[in-house]
Scaffold this active site. Structure first.
Site, PDB file in Angstrom:
ATOM      1  N   LYS A  73      -1.698   1.060   0.631  1.00  0.00           N
ATOM      2  CA  LYS A  73      -2.322   0.333  -0.472  1.00  0.00           C
ATOM      3  C   LYS A  73      -3.581  -0.343   0.050  1.00  0.00           C
ATOM      4  O   LYS A  73      -3.547  -0.999   1.097  1.00  0.00           O
ATOM      5  CB  LYS A  73      -1.364  -0.714  -1.035  1.00  0.00           C
ATOM      6  N   ASP A  96       3.906  -7.016  -4.160  1.00  0.00           N
ATOM      7  CA  ASP A  96       3.133  -5.774  -4.120  1.00  0.00           C
ATOM      8  C   ASP A  96       3.939  -4.544  -4.528  1.00  0.00           C
ATOM      9  O   ASP A  96       3.363  -3.470  -4.720  1.00  0.00           O
ATOM     10  CB  ASP A  96       2.582  -5.539  -2.705  1.00  0.00           C
TER      11      ASP A  96
END
Length: 309
Positions: free
Chosen positions: A25, A160
């Protein structure tokens, strides 16, 4: 619970029934816009995902098991217990419990994690692994959860995880749970670099002096020009805590990037290059200068360049 060994033995992968990628990410921009009464910081972040990352394998087993391989396998927690327990195990157990509450009894599963991403690196490694575990096990067990329920389960594992479950370009707001797709974002060619120095996210936030910064706002112009106007509000405190961030950012920037910035809470920095060939060349040069550090050329998800206005 069998944890296997921490070698790079590939026999498990040969026997696995199913594979799932846990892509890195990348926070292309991260603005801290406030703080809630419970202490959680409010963020706005433009997020995308790479075409490389950790790799999880799932296979039939008589009892649950987890084994590891890969460059960073030895750094992983091997227990589910505690605040810093292994997120793969936590995701497996939470999903199994949710399914059992619906009257489904998932069978044992052997999971193998090939840990290719640095740990505590600001590129969502643990969260990506948790999200990939949820996706992979739903496929492996041939079950599903409503999207809203899956997002809540993911958020319980970490802020997240919901965005890693989606794995697409998006804008994240709130503490990371308010997600808006960015379907017009182009695929970018990046080099990721990390000096292999772990960074404490709570430590970074404690050093953050300004917590009510300006929001990101609407896209203005082309993506590269827009991103250049933005920032990562966690980068200055991270640089004050980890001196190597200055060095790795400068090394990447010297390779001819269009933009260089830190991702998340660091210490991974990225450079955006005009082509993947340029990114690969930069990676080779950087590996030659700092072979003990981590450098990886990646393409991000998004529109192919020829479709980008």
């Amino acid at each position: 619970m069998f944890l296997g060994n921490l070698s790079s033995d590939s026999r498990f992968a040969d026997e696995a029934n199913l594979f799932e990628l846990a892509p890195a990410k990348i926070n292309l921009a991260l603005h801290v816009t406030g703080q809630r009464a419970d202490g959680y910081h409010l963020l706005e972040s433009i997020v995308t995902f790479a075409d490389t990352g950790d790799r999880l394998s799932f296979s039939d087993a008589d009892a649950d098991g987890l084994s590891f391989s890969g460059r960073f396998a030895s750094l992983l927690p091997t227990s589910v217990e505690g605040k810093h327990g292994n997120l793969v195990l936590k995701a497996r157990d939470l999903l199994r419990k949710a399914l059992q509450n619906k009257g489904v009894s998932p069978p044992p599963v052997a999971i193998h994690l090939e840990k290719n991403l640095p740990v505590a690196a600001g590129i969502g490694g643990g969260s990506a692994d948790a999200a990939a575990t949820l996706r992979g096990l739903m496929r492996f067990w041939n079950v599903g959860l409503p999207a809203e329920e899956l997002a809540v389960l993911g958020l319980s594992l970490g802020a997240d995880v919901p965005m890693c479950l989606k794995g697409e370009p998006l804008m994240a707001r709130g503490i990371g749970e308010e997600l808006t797709a960015l379907p017009d974002m182009p695929s970018l060619s990046l080099v990721l670099g990390n000096p292999l120095v772990g960074v404490s996210t709570p430590g970074i936030f404690r050093r953050l002096t300004q917590k009510d910064n300006s929001p990101i706002g609407a896209l203005d112009g082309d993506w590269i020009s827009f991103l250049k106007m933005l920032r990562n509000d966690l980068e200055p405190p991270a640089r004050s805590l980890v001196r190597e961030i200055d060095q790795i950012s400068s090394l990447i920037g010297a390779e001819g990037t269009m933009l260089t910035r830190m991702s998340g809470s660091g210490a991974t920095c990225f450079g955006i290059f005009p082509s993947f060939e340029a990114a690969e060349k930069a990676m080779e040069n950087l590996n030659g200068q700092k072979p003990e550090w981590y450098f990886q050329a990646v393409r991000t998800v998004g529109q192919s360049p020829e479709k980008t206005p």
